[in-house]
Design an enzyme around this catalytic site. Structure first.
Site, mmCIF file in Angstrom:
data_model
loop_
_atom_site.group_PDB
_atom_site.id
_atom_site.type_symbol
_atom_site.label_atom_id
_atom_site.label_comp_id
_atom_site.label_asym_id
_atom_site.label_seq_id
_atom_site.Cartn_x
_atom_site.Cartn_y
_atom_site.Cartn_z
ATOM 1 N N ASP A 22 76.638 10.663 2.221
ATOM 2 C CA ASP A 22 75.785 10.186 1.123
ATOM 3 C C ASP A 22 74.807 9.174 1.715
ATOM 4 O OD1 ASP A 22 74.958 9.633 -1.626
ATOM 5 O OD2 ASP A 22 76.034 7.750 -1.437
ATOM 6 N N SER A 23 73.805 8.797 0.922
ATOM 7 C CA SER A 23 72.878 7.754 1.360
ATOM 8 C C SER A 23 73.603 6.423 1.556
ATOM 9 C CB SER A 23 71.790 7.569 0.315
ATOM 10 O OG SER A 23 72.362 7.081 -0.885
ATOM 11 N N CYS A 85 75.707 13.720 -2.451
ATOM 12 C CA CYS A 85 74.516 12.985 -2.850
ATOM 13 C C CYS A 85 73.574 13.966 -3.556
ATOM 14 C CB CYS A 85 73.855 12.418 -1.591
ATOM 15 S SG CYS A 85 72.288 11.587 -1.870
ATOM 16 N N GLU A 163 75.507 -0.838 -3.501
ATOM 17 C CA GLU A 163 75.488 -1.070 -2.050
ATOM 18 C C GLU A 163 75.845 -2.513 -1.724
ATOM 19 O OE1 GLU A 163 75.130 1.077 0.575
ATOM 20 O OE2 GLU A 163 75.203 2.677 -0.914
ATOM 21 N N CYS A 195 73.934 10.724 -10.197
ATOM 22 C CA CYS A 195 73.834 10.058 -8.895
ATOM 23 C C CYS A 195 75.242 9.600 -8.567
ATOM 24 C CB CYS A 195 72.894 8.854 -8.989
ATOM 25 S SG CYS A 195 72.960 7.769 -7.543
ATOM 26 N N HIS A 197 76.395 7.235 -6.932
ATOM 27 C CA HIS A 197 76.661 5.797 -7.006
ATOM 28 C C HIS A 197 77.054 5.365 -8.432
ATOM 29 C CE1 HIS A 197 74.532 5.579 -3.130
ATOM 30 N NE2 HIS A 197 74.923 4.320 -3.013
HETATM 31 N N1 DGL Z 1 74.072 8.621 -4.272
HETATM 32 C C1 DGL Z 1 72.865 9.296 -4.284
HETATM 33 C C2 DGL Z 1 72.738 10.425 -5.266
HETATM 34 O O1 DGL Z 1 73.702 10.995 -5.683
HETATM 35 C C3 DGL Z 1 71.585 8.674 -3.860
HETATM 36 C C4 DGL Z 1 71.217 7.338 -4.337
HETATM 37 C C5 DGL Z 1 70.029 6.830 -3.539
HETATM 38 O O2 DGL Z 1 70.215 6.633 -2.352
HETATM 39 O O3 DGL Z 1 68.945 6.665 -4.111
HETATM 40 O O4 DGL Z 1 71.650 10.801 -5.629
#
Ligand code: DGL
Length: 276
Positions: A22-23, A85, A163, A195, A197
């Site tokens: 993931d990011s 992600c 984060e 997302c 996160h």
């Molecule tokens: N966790 C990520 C997603 O599912 C990306 C969030 C990001 O880095 O902007 O899209």
């Protein structure tokens, strides 16, 4: 020789690990479901926290970052890669499937189940701008547009808060209120967390949304899909008394370890800070 018939992967077999990335830390919400669904598998997780957020980045940038990470995971012997992600999937899943021989599993917001279940015919979706821009999201939402109104919000501050390890408190409450209030006003009965996160904030989102609104995400579905692909390609590991879960980060491994230990119901090892 691997089940995928490519000499480059000759060391790979059903005992090889599953790669997940993931990011940043968001993919841990997917990893938790994968750990539960696949108890005998080893895992390698890569958090690209140094380059988060991916949401505002261009397709080219996210594709280049994803390619480096998949290459890293494949070099560690991963037999399959899960893009945990939505943003990286939207930008890069097809390019990754072209570039690498291992199966690449992508993730998209759970718009379809929400559209099938809604009674009010209004569904809220929280995701990043990169995800909303992608072809997956457009195709899925176009299919239901005639019957269901989708109300979209880019909850951009939440990625940064996650984060930093901040999941509750006044700041979180007011940011979530800002994005959920318009959805409530539009009479949504489902909110899709598009997302990875965002599920960290699920308790707050549920409280702010109120009892009439159901919150859904894609993590369980992607874990089942991963299992299905492993079973149907004869690559699922079925015995592993001491499985390993190794985590890598492009940023501070301490932060990742703190969050992972609090969130995953399992012991993990932090393999250090990686520059790709
Ligand atoms: N966790 C990520 C997603 O599912 C990306 C969030 C990001 O880095 O902007 O899209």
């Amino acid at each position: 020789m691997s089940a995928y018939g490519n000499a480059f992967y000759f060391n790979m077999n059903e005992n090889s690990p599953i790669g997940v990335f993931d990011s940043g830390i968001g993919g841990l919400t997917v990893l938790r479901e994968l750990l539960a669904e696949l108890p005998d598998e080893d895992f390698i997780y890569f958090a690209d926290s140094k380059n988060a957020p991916y949401g505002p980045r261009s397709v080219e940038e996210v594709t280049a970052l994803s390619s480096r990470i998949v290459n890293f995971l494949v070099s560690k012997g991963c037999k399959i890669v899960v893009i945990a992600c939505n943003t990286a999937t939207a930008a890069a899943v097809y390019a990754m499937r072209k570039e690498f021989k291992v199966p690449i599993i992508g993730l998209e917001p759970a718009v379809k189940p929400a559209c099938l279940k809604t009674r009010t015919r209004h569904v809220g979706v929280l995701a990043t701008e990169g995800t909303f821009r992608g072809a997956h999201f457009k195709n899925t939402s176009d299919k239901y547009r005639k019957y269901v109104s989708l109300h979209l919000e880019i909850a951009k501050e939440l990625v940064e808060l996650a984060e930093r390890g901040i999941f509750s408190g006044d700041e979180v409450d007011s940011i979530i209120e800002k994005y959920v209030a318009p959805l409530r006003q539009n009479n949504v009965d489902h909110i899709v967390l598009g997302c990875t996160h965002y599920p960290f904030f699920r308790p707050v989102i549920e409280r702010v949304a109120g009892s009439g609104i159901k919150i859904i995400d894609s993590s369980e579905a992607i874990a089942r899909r991963t299992k299905d692909i492993l079973m149907t390609t004869n690559m699922m590991r079925t015995e592993n008394p001491h499985r390993t879960v190794r985590l890598y980060s492009s940023d501070s491994p301490e932060k990742l370890s703190l969050i992972a230990n609090a969130y995953l119901n399992e012991e993990v090892s932090i393999e250090g800070n990686v520059r790709l």
